[in-house]
Design an enzyme around this catalytic site. Structure first.
Site, PDB file in Angstrom:
ATOM      1  N   GLY A   8      -7.277  -4.575  26.868  1.00  0.00           N
ATOM      2  CA  GLY A   8      -6.272  -3.337  26.398  1.00  0.00           C
ATOM      3  C   GLY A   8      -6.747  -2.894  25.249  1.00  0.00           C
ATOM      4  CB  SER A   9      -8.408  -0.782  23.880  1.00  0.00           C
ATOM      5  OG  SER A   9      -9.325  -1.009  25.229  1.00  0.00           O
TER       6      SER A   9
END
Length: 243
Positions: free
Chosen positions: A187-188
């Site tokens: 996640g980013s």
């Protein structure tokens, strides 16, 4: 579909741990069929979740000097003029893509060109959609000079779960549109800073595919010295640093 190199060791270790754990459950709780089944199913689901995170689909990239492609799979969460203070120190058009844990996390070059600037910044781990994540979180900044001489900036940003940013480029490298330049785990967000006159082709909420979705078109050619601008053929013929 292949498994990305960033996940191979983790997947091997995970499989060994889960297998040993299931054998331990069977040994210490003989006859507990329901418990053993639940543990086995949970282990399989967990392993599949890790496996899908590191998937690396094979894609076909249609290269175009006037198009900026999405550097990441995900959802467009920001399209706005913003002050870029690290490199350009001027207002640019910012397009941001949020990558959830279920997205492919391979980052691809949005354009072919020369890496004019690259820097890693240690930082915090605010949620990726936080306004200050672009400046306060762990991140990398890459500036690409396109064959026309125009420059765009690409920034990898770690999120609350993403505690590992990987990159495969450095200053002075020449890169091809659609090729891998990095990977972010769990996640980013990836920001792209474009010239203000770029024609953005996506909208807030649109889903993107790295190396395939057209983020913007840039048709204007700046005034550059002959030695600054170069052709796509020259980029192709230059040596690209190995990943």
């Amino acid at each position: 579909m292949t498994i990305h190199k960033e996940g191979r060791v983790l997947l091997l270790v995970s499989s060994i741990v889960l297998i040993l754990f299931n054998f331990a459950v069977a040994y210490f709780f003989p006859g507990r069929t329901v418990l053993q089944t639940v543990i086995l199913i949970t282990s399989a689901v967990l392993y599949l979740l890790i496996l899908q995170f590191f998937r690396n689909p094979r894609i076909v990239v249609t290269r175009n000097e006037e198009q900026i492609l999405a550097p990441a799979d995900g959802k467009v969460v920001v399209i706005e003029e913003a002050e870029e203070k690290e490199y350009f120190q001027e207002r640019r058009m910012q397009v941001s893509i949020f990558m959830s844990p279920i997205n492919v996390h391979v980052n691809r070059n949005p354009a072919s060109g020369l890496v004019k600037y690259f820097k890693y910044h240690a930082g915090q781990y605010l949620v990726a959609w936080h306004p200050k994540s672009s400046t306060d979180n762990e991140r990398t900044t890459m500036v690409l000079q396109l064959p026309s001489g125009l420059e765009i900036l690409v920034r990898q940003i770690a999120g609350a779960m993403a505690r590992r940013i990987k990159w495969y480029v450095g200053e002075g490298d020449t890169v091809q549109q659609g090729e891998e330049f990095g990977f972010i785990k769990f996640g980013s967000r990836v920001d792209v800073y474009l010239p203000l006159n770029a024609e953005v082709k996506v909208s807030i909420g649109d889903k993107t595919k790295a190396g395939r979705t057209v983020l913007a078109e840039i048709t204007a050619t700046p005034a550059v010295q002959p030695e600054t601008a170069y052709s796509t053929e020259e980029i192709t013929n230059r040596t690209i640093s190995p990943i």
